[in-house]
Design a protein around this motif. Structure first.
Motif, mmCIF file in Angstrom:
data_model
loop_
_atom_site.group_PDB
_atom_site.id
_atom_site.type_symbol
_atom_site.label_atom_id
_atom_site.label_comp_id
_atom_site.label_asym_id
_atom_site.label_seq_id
_atom_site.Cartn_x
_atom_site.Cartn_y
_atom_site.Cartn_z
ATOM 1 N N ARG A 41 0.754 -1.283 -0.152
ATOM 2 C CA ARG A 41 -0.033 -0.084 -0.107
ATOM 3 C C ARG A 41 0.990 1.225 -0.038
ATOM 4 N NH1 ARG A 41 -3.678 -3.231 3.228
ATOM 5 N NH2 ARG A 41 -2.729 -2.590 5.215
ATOM 6 N N ASP A 44 1.959 1.624 -3.449
ATOM 7 C CA ASP A 44 0.841 2.412 -4.007
ATOM 8 C C ASP A 44 0.905 3.982 -3.913
ATOM 9 O OD1 ASP A 44 -0.422 0.335 -5.664
ATOM 10 O OD2 ASP A 44 -1.664 -0.170 -3.848
ATOM 11 N N ARG A 45 1.078 4.354 -2.683
ATOM 12 C CA ARG A 45 0.921 5.888 -2.472
ATOM 13 C C ARG A 45 2.171 6.632 -3.309
ATOM 14 N NH1 ARG A 45 -0.630 3.925 2.857
ATOM 15 N NH2 ARG A 45 1.391 4.290 3.582
ATOM 16 N N SER A 48 1.013 6.916 -6.559
ATOM 17 C CA SER A 48 0.036 7.742 -6.943
ATOM 18 C C SER A 48 0.624 9.280 -7.064
ATOM 19 C CB SER A 48 -1.040 7.636 -5.670
ATOM 20 O OG SER A 48 -0.411 8.164 -4.500
ATOM 21 N N ALA A 55 9.160 4.165 -5.151
ATOM 22 C CA ALA A 55 8.393 3.178 -5.331
ATOM 23 C C ALA A 55 9.219 1.892 -5.668
ATOM 24 C CB ALA A 55 7.177 3.207 -6.302
ATOM 25 N N LYS A 157 3.982 1.101 -13.321
ATOM 26 C CA LYS A 157 3.518 2.279 -12.711
ATOM 27 C C LYS A 157 2.196 2.509 -12.691
ATOM 28 C CE LYS A 157 5.382 5.216 -16.064
ATOM 29 N NZ LYS A 157 6.394 6.268 -16.308
ATOM 30 N N LYS A 158 1.355 2.099 -13.760
ATOM 31 C CA LYS A 158 -0.110 2.252 -13.818
ATOM 32 C C LYS A 158 -0.597 1.474 -15.105
ATOM 33 C CE LYS A 158 0.464 6.505 -16.860
ATOM 34 N NZ LYS A 158 0.082 7.887 -16.925
ATOM 35 N N ARG A 293 -8.069 -3.334 -9.882
ATOM 36 C CA ARG A 293 -7.270 -3.158 -8.637
ATOM 37 C C ARG A 293 -5.977 -2.579 -8.736
ATOM 38 N NH1 ARG A 293 -11.199 -4.684 -5.287
ATOM 39 N NH2 ARG A 293 -11.899 -6.702 -5.736
ATOM 40 N N SER A 294 -5.413 -2.001 -7.635
ATOM 41 C CA SER A 294 -4.135 -1.107 -7.483
ATOM 42 C C SER A 294 -2.978 -2.039 -7.983
ATOM 43 C CB SER A 294 -3.917 -0.524 -6.059
ATOM 44 O OG SER A 294 -3.755 -1.590 -5.390
ATOM 45 N N ILE A 295 -1.730 -1.485 -8.226
ATOM 46 C CA ILE A 295 -0.467 -1.846 -8.582
ATOM 47 C C ILE A 295 -0.191 -2.980 -7.392
ATOM 48 C CG2 ILE A 295 1.818 -1.565 -9.155
ATOM 49 C CD1 ILE A 295 0.177 -1.184 -11.470
ATOM 50 N N GLY A 296 -0.076 -2.219 -6.268
ATOM 51 C CA GLY A 296 0.323 -3.122 -5.052
ATOM 52 C C GLY A 296 -0.627 -4.315 -4.702
ATOM 53 N N TYR A 297 -2.000 -4.314 -5.029
ATOM 54 C CA TYR A 297 -2.918 -5.271 -5.046
ATOM 55 C C TYR A 297 -2.483 -6.298 -6.067
ATOM 56 C CZ TYR A 297 -7.231 -8.003 -4.475
ATOM 57 O OH TYR A 297 -8.167 -8.836 -4.245
#
Length: 311
Positions: A41, A44-45, A48, A55, A157-158, A293-297
């Motif tokens: 997480r 992810d921050r 973002s 990261a 990254k995205k 879902r997020s990259i971290g997820y």
């Protein structure tokens, strides 16, 4: 499942000396998973906020540490040596050799047809048939890019997908470390010759060099989408843009046709073996990406479903 973890405790005596004692604590697997997710997480921050270097640094640290929640898969993929150019040289079982050889032949045919389309200017119809199959195929394609990049140590990254209702499909995964691609925005391909749009930079662009490691990773990631499609559906329809981009990069670097063919064949073989080993992770990752879902997820999903016996 519980994990036993050895730990050293430092205790300072009354005289100021430090005594080291060993103890063992039991770590619940749920705790391990939650600590990994908490760290992701934070990744992810950073993403973002476009703190891409932070990261990536955090991801590398999570891979290097010896804790139970370390990232075992990041940059850990077993790769085919550059000197290997055929499935037979991998010394697999007869069944695996036959399966992978037929897949490799089909993948190389897709790449060749894509290159021919680049030359003739004929664009194949991408994803214009059954909408459900179309969207699933797009997701598998992008999951292939994502998974190969992650296992080779390239941080996504995205990513994004157009919705199923959109008439034109638009999907992509962007990576940290492939920033050289922005330099190609000023380059156009015409009659198989690269021309610089901005005057005075043609010579500089044509001499741009990348390390063999970065180029190898890029080649594998860029073919990861079409390889994933072949594994999931037996064919690929959404590869033209990737093939054209790889072709542009290799011409930009002034590769000869033989050099380009050698690198492309190795990248296809290397990527195929990686995705073949991790079919479960690819399938579950595609599902996570389908739901945005997020990259971290997505990374946590990969780590939870890897073939850890043979990364």
């Amino acid at each position: 499942m519980n994990l036993s973890v050895g730990r050293l405790l430092n205790r300072r005596g009354t005289d100021g000396s430090i005594a080291v004692a060993s103890t063992t604590r039991v770590v619940n697997n749920d705790d391990v998973v939650e600590r990994r997710r908490a760290a992701l997480r934070l990744v992810d921050r950073h993403l973002s906020k476009s703190n891409f270097k932070l990261a990536l640094s955090l991801l590398k640290n999570l891979h290097r540490q010896s804790s139970p929640f370390r990232l075992r898969g990041f940059a850990a993929a077993k790769q085919v040596p550059r000197r290997v150019s055929s499935v037979e040289q991998l010394h697999l079982s007869v069944t695996e050799t036959s399966d992978l050889q037929s897949l490799l032949d089909a993948i190389l045919d897709s790449i060749e047809s894509g290159l021919q389309s680049c030359v003739t200017g004929e664009v194949d119809d991408l994803y214009l048939e059954d909408d459900i199959v179309e969207h699933k195929q797009v997701v598998q394609h992008e999951a292939g890019h994502f998974l190969v990049g992650y296992l080779l140590g390239v941080l996504p990254k995205k990513y994004r997908f157009s919705s199923m209702e959109d008439e034109n499909v638009d999907a992509s995964v962007k990576f940290v470390g492939f920033e050289f691609l922005t330099e190609l925005d000023d380059v156009v391909l015409s009659n198989n010759t690269l021309h610089e749009v901005k005057a005075g930079h043609a010579h500089q662009a044509s001499k741009r060099q990348l390390s063999s490691t970065v180029l190898g990773k890029f080649a594998c990631v860029i073919v990861g989408g079409l390889v994933a499609e072949h594994l999931a559906f037996g064919y690929s329809k959404g590869h033209l843009g990737d093939v054209e981009k790889l072709d542009r990069v290799l011409k930009w670097l002034q590769f000869t046709e033989e050099e380009a063919n050698t690198l492309t064949r190795w990248a296809a073989l290397n990527t195929l073996t990686i995705l073949y080993r991790h079919s479960k992770a690819r399938s579950v990752l595609a599902e996570a990406m389908l739901h945005g879902r997020s990259i971290g997820y997505c990374i946590d999903t990969i780590e939870s479903n890897l073939n850890h016996q043979n990364i």
